[in-house]
Design a protein around this motif. Sequence first.
Motif, PDB file in Angstrom:
ATOM      1  N   TYR A  29       0.673  -1.233  -0.010  1.00  0.00           N
ATOM      2  CA  TYR A  29      -0.101   0.140   0.022  1.00  0.00           C
ATOM      3  C   TYR A  29       0.918   1.161   0.089  1.00  0.00           C
ATOM      4  CZ  TYR A  29      -4.023  -3.100   0.774  1.00  0.00           C
ATOM      5  OH  TYR A  29      -4.931  -4.038   0.509  1.00  0.00           O
ATOM      6  N   ALA A  77      -9.859  -0.762   1.530  1.00  0.00           N
ATOM      7  CA  ALA A  77     -10.053  -0.220   0.108  1.00  0.00           C
ATOM      8  C   ALA A  77     -10.807   1.463   0.289  1.00  0.00           C
ATOM      9  CB  ALA A  77     -11.176  -0.947  -0.530  1.00  0.00           C
ATOM     10  N   ALA A  78     -11.316   1.609   1.264  1.00  0.00           N
ATOM     11  CA  ALA A  78     -11.808   3.058   1.643  1.00  0.00           C
ATOM     12  C   ALA A  78     -10.591   3.863   2.053  1.00  0.00           C
ATOM     13  CB  ALA A  78     -12.801   2.973   2.723  1.00  0.00           C
ATOM     14  N   GLN A  80      -7.406   3.485   0.987  1.00  0.00           N
ATOM     15  CA  GLN A  80      -6.738   3.569  -0.119  1.00  0.00           C
ATOM     16  C   GLN A  80      -7.409   4.406  -0.934  1.00  0.00           C
ATOM     17  OE1 GLN A  80      -3.915   2.097  -0.515  1.00  0.00           O
ATOM     18  NE2 GLN A  80      -3.328   2.687  -2.545  1.00  0.00           N
ATOM     19  N   GLU A  81      -8.694   4.581  -1.138  1.00  0.00           N
ATOM     20  CA  GLU A  81      -9.323   5.562  -1.926  1.00  0.00           C
ATOM     21  C   GLU A  81      -9.215   7.073  -1.282  1.00  0.00           C
ATOM     22  OE1 GLU A  81     -13.793   6.645  -3.172  1.00  0.00           O
ATOM     23  OE2 GLU A  81     -13.591   4.654  -2.579  1.00  0.00           O
ATOM     24  N   GLU A  82      -9.257   7.144  -0.170  1.00  0.00           N
ATOM     25  CA  GLU A  82      -8.858   8.431   0.516  1.00  0.00           C
ATOM     26  C   GLU A  82      -7.591   8.821   0.472  1.00  0.00           C
ATOM     27  OE1 GLU A  82      -9.928  11.926   2.246  1.00  0.00           O
ATOM     28  OE2 GLU A  82     -11.276  10.231   1.764  1.00  0.00           O
ATOM     29  N   GLU A  84      -5.509   8.014  -2.198  1.00  0.00           N
ATOM     30  CA  GLU A  84      -5.556   8.408  -3.451  1.00  0.00           C
ATOM     31  C   GLU A  84      -5.948   9.982  -3.887  1.00  0.00           C
ATOM     32  OE1 GLU A  84      -6.992   5.367  -6.049  1.00  0.00           O
ATOM     33  OE2 GLU A  84      -5.257   3.789  -5.137  1.00  0.00           O
ATOM     34  N   LYS A  85      -7.140  10.189  -3.203  1.00  0.00           N
ATOM     35  CA  LYS A  85      -7.956  11.527  -3.299  1.00  0.00           C
ATOM     36  C   LYS A  85      -7.060  12.616  -2.772  1.00  0.00           C
ATOM     37  CE  LYS A  85     -12.817   9.965  -2.953  1.00  0.00           C
ATOM     38  NZ  LYS A  85     -13.836  10.077  -1.996  1.00  0.00           N
TER      39      LYS A  85
END
Length: 163
Positions: A29, A77-78, A80-82, A84-85
């Motif tokens: 990650y 997953a949440a 990782q998404e945060e 990336e944002k």
Amino acid sequence: MGHYRTIQQWYEILSKRLKGAPRESIRFYSLEAFPRLMHHLETHKANCSVCAQHFAKLDKMSLNLGQWLKTEAPEIAAFQEELEKSVRHLRTEHKVFPKGLWLSRFVLIGILVGILGALITIVVVAGVVIGGILFTGAFIGMLAGWFAGKNKERKIKKQNRLY
């Protein structure tokens, strides 16, 4: 400006929060850059509400991150998404980049240009050793890219746009 935690303090905080998490997951990650990212978001949250939101979410999520990595929880997953944002926000809105990004880009471009130059040399000059010319072209291109990338990152770092 208020008191902000140093990058070293963030390393210590996150090392406690990630205690017992598998090293493979930490590498997978790309959490090695996470302390630098948190430091950067923290220092800019007073001037940017989006940075403040990302900082608050990532800080809260990181409290459970070690456990999530151990159990391979779906919350990763949440997270990782945060992550990336927040990186995308820094890149597009503040022109801030992770350390090593420009260096790797310039090295890759240098290698490709060096190989292209070597191929042109092979076509134009008769009797050259193909392997030697390709290796030399790639090496020279890599070296030129490394110097150019280091120079670019040095300039960005002086502008406080590198995390």
